[in-house]
Design a protein around this motif. Structure first.
Motif, PDB file in Angstrom:
ATOM      1  N   GLY A  14      49.685  59.416  38.539  1.00 18.78           N
ATOM      2  CA  GLY A  14      50.136  60.068  39.761  1.00 18.78           C
ATOM      3  C   GLY A  14      51.361  60.930  39.541  1.00 18.78           C
ATOM      4  O   GLY A  14      51.477  62.027  40.103  1.00 18.78           O
ATOM      5  N   VAL A  15      52.299  60.442  38.712  1.00 21.63           N
ATOM      6  CA  VAL A  15      53.499  61.226  38.412  1.00 21.63           C
ATOM      7  C   VAL A  15      53.119  62.505  37.672  1.00 21.63           C
ATOM      8  O   VAL A  15      53.635  63.594  37.965  1.00 21.63           O
ATOM      9  N   ILE A  16      52.197  62.401  36.718  1.00 15.23           N
ATOM     10  CA  ILE A  16      51.797  63.579  35.949  1.00 15.23           C
ATOM     11  C   ILE A  16      51.119  64.611  36.844  1.00 15.23           C
ATOM     12  O   ILE A  16      51.429  65.814  36.784  1.00 15.23           O
ATOM     13  N   TRP A  17      50.208  64.156  37.708  1.00 17.95           N
ATOM     14  CA  TRP A  17      49.509  65.094  38.583  1.00 17.95           C
ATOM     15  C   TRP A  17      50.462  65.752  39.571  1.00 17.95           C
ATOM     16  O   TRP A  17      50.403  66.966  39.802  1.00 17.95           O
ATOM     17  N   SER A  18      51.329  64.966  40.172  1.00 20.02           N
ATOM     18  CA  SER A  18      52.253  65.544  41.155  1.00 20.02           C
ATOM     19  C   SER A  18      53.235  66.495  40.490  1.00 20.02           C
ATOM     20  O   SER A  18      53.561  67.553  41.033  1.00 20.02           O
ATOM     21  N   LEU A  19      53.708  66.151  39.296  1.00 26.44           N
ATOM     22  CA  LEU A  19      54.603  67.056  38.573  1.00 26.44           C
ATOM     23  C   LEU A  19      53.880  68.336  38.161  1.00 26.44           C
ATOM     24  O   LEU A  19      54.490  69.407  38.119  1.00 26.44           O
ATOM     25  N   SER A  20      52.599  68.226  37.866  1.00 29.78           N
ATOM     26  CA  SER A  20      51.832  69.432  37.516  1.00 29.78           C
ATOM     27  C   SER A  20      51.773  70.397  38.690  1.00 29.78           C
ATOM     28  O   SER A  20      51.953  71.610  38.529  1.00 29.78           O
ATOM     29  N   VAL A  21      51.512  69.855  39.894  1.00 31.76           N
ATOM     30  CA  VAL A  21      51.475  70.701  41.086  1.00 31.76           C
ATOM     31  C   VAL A  21      52.835  71.342  41.334  1.00 31.76           C
ATOM     32  O   VAL A  21      52.946  72.544  41.627  1.00 31.76           O
ATOM     33  N   THR A  56      55.177  71.901  39.135  1.00 30.77           N
ATOM     34  CA  THR A  56      55.467  72.871  38.086  1.00 30.77           C
ATOM     35  C   THR A  56      54.785  74.205  38.352  1.00 30.77           C
ATOM     36  O   THR A  56      55.357  75.278  38.116  1.00 30.77           O
ATOM     37  N   VAL A  57      53.546  74.154  38.843  1.00 31.79           N
ATOM     38  CA  VAL A  57      52.840  75.390  39.189  1.00 31.79           C
ATOM     39  C   VAL A  57      53.601  76.147  40.269  1.00 31.79           C
ATOM     40  O   VAL A  57      53.813  77.368  40.175  1.00 31.79           O
ATOM     41  N   PHE A  58      54.060  75.429  41.295  1.00 33.87           N
ATOM     42  CA  PHE A  58      54.802  76.097  42.366  1.00 33.87           C
ATOM     43  C   PHE A  58      56.117  76.662  41.858  1.00 33.87           C
ATOM     44  O   PHE A  58      56.503  77.777  42.191  1.00 33.87           O
ATOM     45  N   LEU A  59      56.804  75.890  41.011  1.00 35.04           N
ATOM     46  CA  LEU A  59      58.078  76.373  40.460  1.00 35.04           C
ATOM     47  C   LEU A  59      57.860  77.612  39.600  1.00 35.04           C
ATOM     48  O   LEU A  59      58.710  78.510  39.558  1.00 35.04           O
ATOM     49  N   THR A  60      56.723  77.673  38.919  1.00 36.82           N
ATOM     50  CA  THR A  60      56.424  78.848  38.108  1.00 36.82           C
ATOM     51  C   THR A  60      56.159  80.064  38.991  1.00 36.82           C
ATOM     52  O   THR A  60      56.585  81.179  38.685  1.00 36.82           O
ATOM     53  N   LEU A  61      55.467  79.852  40.111  1.00 35.00           N
ATOM     54  CA  LEU A  61      55.176  80.952  41.024  1.00 35.00           C
ATOM     55  C   LEU A  61      56.442  81.503  41.680  1.00 35.00           C
ATOM     56  O   LEU A  61      56.463  82.656  42.113  1.00 35.00           O
ATOM     57  N   THR A  62      57.475  80.692  41.766  1.00 35.60           N
ATOM     58  CA  THR A  62      58.724  81.147  42.376  1.00 35.60           C
ATOM     59  C   THR A  62      59.767  81.460  41.310  1.00 35.60           C
ATOM     60  O   THR A  62      60.954  81.229  41.508  1.00 35.60           O
TER      61      THR A  62
END
Length: 319
Positions: free
Chosen positions: A101-108, A110-116
């Motif tokens: 769960g930590v890995i999946w939530s961090l992946s989401v 990270t994607v948002f942080l990359t988009l911003t």
């Protein structure tokens, strides 16, 4: 004519073996060997305890074997051996069930942080994410309080992003093992936002900041607060570990020349750790007082953290 060699005494038999077979046990434990030997000695039967494989052996003279077995049978009937309780290694305290769960939530995240991202080559939609969500003490004092949350979701560069995700993931995993994944996210986001609000009076007007490091230290502080409440007076040396870890990391980040120190939001780190500790301790105390120890509230807290971030950005993009 050569004299015949002296007869070697016959070995002492194991009086416990037939009794163990009747009881359906595979070995004689040290505790059972001690109790059974006392029983035989009370009956006046000599005995010796020897290490066997598996378990122990209870040796008696050959002439007293039948008597010893009878005594042990009678003792076993009156005092049946208790089954050994093995610790269940599948309990939450011994598993890494929160890791996926930590890995999946961090992946989401990270994607948002990359988009911003800071640069438009890294960001998305050619949107001025930093202008709309950057932490600014003057604007926050004027009412733009959503920046306390949106600033947690921005970063300066790739190194900043990787550092926050890596360090934050470690603290988030440890905190999730204590309060659940949703509870860990809520404590980190809520305490991080409170820390950004709390430092407004202590910074000059117009001071700007960004990054998830405040939430990272909030997670570390929450971990310290939760463990302090749950351990109480027990294991004093373990209670100090989260504090020591936080102080070591804060000291490490504070080392450097004056120009480097200005790039690090040390006040945000200290306030994040402090608000995280207070919020984590309060949450752990509430769980203990109400008996809500099965983490039923954790998914709802995780949803609340997601709504908090999405709502803050919704207001920021409309403002």
């Amino acid at each position: 004519m050569h004299p015949s060699p002296p007869l070697r005494p016959s070995p002492w038999p194991d009086a416990a073996a037939p009794v163990l077979d009747e009881l359906g046990l595979s070995e004689l434990t040290p505790d059972m060997a001690h109790q059974w030997s006392l029983t035989l000695m009370a009956a006046g039967i000599p005995c010796r305890i020897r290490q066997g494989w598996p378990g122990m052996r209870l040796l008696v003279p050959p002439s007293r074997e039948e008597e010893a077995v009878a005594e042990l049978r009678a003792f076993a009937v009156e005092n049946p051996p208790q089954p050994i309780e093995l610790r269940d290694l599948r309990k939450p305290g011994f598993s890494w069930g929160e890791l996926p769960g930590v890995i999946w939530s961090l992946s989401v995240v990270t994607v948002f942080l990359t988009l911003t991202g800071a640069q438009h080559s890294l960001g998305a939609f050619e949107l001025d994410w930093h202008g709309r969500g950057l932490g600014d003490t003057r604007l926050m004092a004027q009412g733009q309080l959503w920046r306390a949350v949106t600033s947690l979701t921005l970063h300066a560069d790739i190194a900043h992003l990787i550092g926050n995700v890596g360090l934050g993931g470690t603290f988030l995993l440890l905190l999730a093992k204590e309060v659940g994944l949703g509870g860990a996210w809520w404590l980190a986001v809520a305490a991080g936002a409170l820390a950004n609000l709390a430092k407004i009076p202590f910074n000059d007007p117009g001071y700007t900041f960004l990054g998830a490091s405040t939430a990272v230290f909030a997670a570390l502080g929450a971990l310290a607060g939760v463990r302090l409440v749950r351990l109480g007076r027990a294991l004093r040396w373990r209670r100090a570990l989260p504090f020591a870890a936080g102080l070591m990391i804060l000291a490490f980040l504070g080392v450097g020349d004056e120009d480097e120190a200005r790039k690090i939001d040390l006040m945000g780190h200290f306030f994040g750790f402090g608000t995280g500790f207070l919020l984590g301790a309060a949450y752990a105390w509430w769980l203990r007082a109400t008996g809500n120890v099965d983490r039923r509230l954790s998914p709802w807290l995780g949803l609340a953290a997601a709504i908090m971030c999405a709502g803050a950005w919704f207001v920021a993009l409309l403002a």
